[in-house]
Structure formats: C-alpha cells, structure tokens
Enzyme design. Structure first.
Site, mmCIF file in Angstrom:
data_model
loop_
_atom_site.group_PDB
_atom_site.id
_atom_site.type_symbol
_atom_site.label_atom_id
_atom_site.label_comp_id
_atom_site.label_asym_id
_atom_site.label_seq_id
_atom_site.Cartn_x
_atom_site.Cartn_y
_atom_site.Cartn_z
ATOM 1 C CB CYS A 8 33.396 -110.048 90.812
ATOM 2 S SG CYS A 8 33.219 -110.728 89.150
ATOM 3 C CG ASN A 11 32.021 -108.716 84.143
ATOM 4 O OD1 ASN A 11 31.875 -108.165 83.064
ATOM 5 N ND2 ASN A 11 30.973 -109.029 84.873
ATOM 6 C CB CYS A 13 33.182 -116.394 88.483
ATOM 7 S SG CYS A 13 34.467 -117.317 87.619
ATOM 8 N NE ARG A 14 33.833 -113.470 92.912
ATOM 9 C CZ ARG A 14 34.772 -112.811 93.561
ATOM 10 N NH1 ARG A 14 34.726 -112.754 94.880
ATOM 11 N NH2 ARG A 14 35.733 -112.179 92.911
ATOM 12 C CB SER A 15 30.053 -109.280 88.819
ATOM 13 O OG SER A 15 30.941 -109.407 87.743
ATOM 14 C CG ASP A 123 37.196 -115.316 92.671
ATOM 15 O OD1 ASP A 123 36.516 -116.051 91.929
ATOM 16 O OD2 ASP A 123 37.881 -114.368 92.259
HETATM 17 P P1 4NP Z 1 35.330 -113.466 89.294
HETATM 18 O O1 4NP Z 1 36.406 -114.640 89.283
HETATM 19 O O2 4NP Z 1 36.025 -112.273 89.906
HETATM 20 O O3 4NP Z 1 34.234 -113.990 90.184
HETATM 21 O O4 4NP Z 1 34.914 -113.275 87.873
HETATM 22 C C1 4NP Z 1 37.689 -114.554 88.711
HETATM 23 C C2 4NP Z 1 37.877 -114.960 87.406
HETATM 24 C C3 4NP Z 1 39.155 -114.930 86.857
HETATM 25 C C4 4NP Z 1 40.222 -114.499 87.624
HETATM 26 C C5 4NP Z 1 40.022 -114.086 88.924
HETATM 27 C C6 4NP Z 1 38.748 -114.113 89.459
HETATM 28 N N1 4NP Z 1 41.553 -114.497 87.094
HETATM 29 O O5 4NP Z 1 42.448 -114.025 87.789
HETATM 30 O O6 4NP Z 1 41.762 -114.946 85.986
#
Ligand code: 4NP
Length: 153
Positions: A8, A11, A13-15, A123
């Site tokens: 994702c 890395n 939250c989702r992955s 997300d």
């Molecule tokens: P993820 O979520 O892609 O599911 O891990 C996110 C976590 C942090 C950010 C974006 C997406 N960020 O921009 O800080």
C-alpha cells in the site's frame, strides 16, 4: 512455497493488516510452512514506523498481533522475490508498476480481485474507517487463500 507481498502507500495501515490477516488465515488452515508473507510501501515517507494504532487495534480486536512490524519500502528486486505483489487500490498498482517496471508474469494484482471484484480498498488514513478497511481486507485475503488452495499442487 508461495511468497506474497502486500503493498500500500504507507505500509502502516492496509498492507500490514493484510499481512497479519493472511498469516492468521494460513496458520488456521495449517499451511504456515507453505507461505512467505510480507508487506511494503510504495512511498518512503513512513519508513520505520510501526503499524498505525487504529489499524493495529482492529487486528488486536480479532486476536491478531502486529507487534514487531515496521514500515519498509518495496524495491524493484521484490518482483523476482515474490510470486504475487498485491496492491490495495489502483494508485498502489500504478506505483508498483513504476517501481518494478513491466509485469511480464502478471504478478501485480488488486487484493479484492481475489474476492471476485475489481474494487479498491479505500485508504483508512483518509477515510478514518478502519473497520470497513479491515472487513474488506479480510474478504480479499479469504478469496486469496481460496484462490491459492485451488491453484497450488
Ligand atoms: P496505508 O495508509 O497506505 O494504508 O498505510 C497511509 C498511511 C499514511 C499515509 C498515507 C496512507 N501518509 O501519507 O502519511
């Protein structure tokens, strides 16, 4: 042995949620020794951070620990290292292709495609809905396990 990299943007939250759900599913199926499962980011901005607390909380609610996981960026070398590189949304897929180049083996896939729908997992970093993300990631991982059980040996 099947190796899977969930990917994702951050890395955190989702992955990692997909990584730890999938590890729990293969453990429950008694197939732990048949899989290598990891997760990584398309961005370097969260490098070294632990799983974001609301995502870790959803896993913990279901008895799954994400302790010891810290965000890492994916690299071009991951293309040869893994059998499947699975993104959460179309932006992830675009960035993964940018990082690895061509995908001659068709290894780059969208998680929910294994659940029979070409849908994205929004997300939760932006939606704030970690419960929906957890539920959809579980749906994708259950579909993925069924797919792999049908296609292995
Ligand atoms: P993820 O979520 O892609 O599911 O891990 C996110 C976590 C942090 C950010 C974006 C997406 N960020 O921009 O800080």
């Amino acid at each position: 042995m099947t190796s899977i990299l969930f990917v994702c943007l951050g890395n955190i939250c989702r992955s990692p949620t997909a990584e730890f759900i999938m590890k729990a599913l293969v453990r429950e199926a008694g197939q732990e020794d048949q899989f290598t499962i990891a997760s990584a980011a398309t961005s370097r901005s969260q490098w070294g951070e632990p799983v974001y607390a609301p995502a870790a909380f959803q896993l913990a609610r279901h008895g799954i620990s994400s302790k010891g996981k810290f965000a890492i960026p994916m690299t071009a070398a991951d293309y040869d290292k893994y059998d499947l590189l699975i993104g959460m949304d179309n932006g992830n897929i675009r960035q993964m292709r940018r990082i690895v180049g061509d995908d001659p083996a068709g290894k780059i896939r969208l998680l929910l495609s294994f659940a029979g729908r070409e849908a994205e997992i929004d997300d939760p970093w932006y939606t704030g809905d970690f419960e929906t993300a957890y539920r959809e990631i579980l749906e994708g991982c259950e579909g993925l396990l069924r797919y792999l059980q049908d296609h292995q040996a």
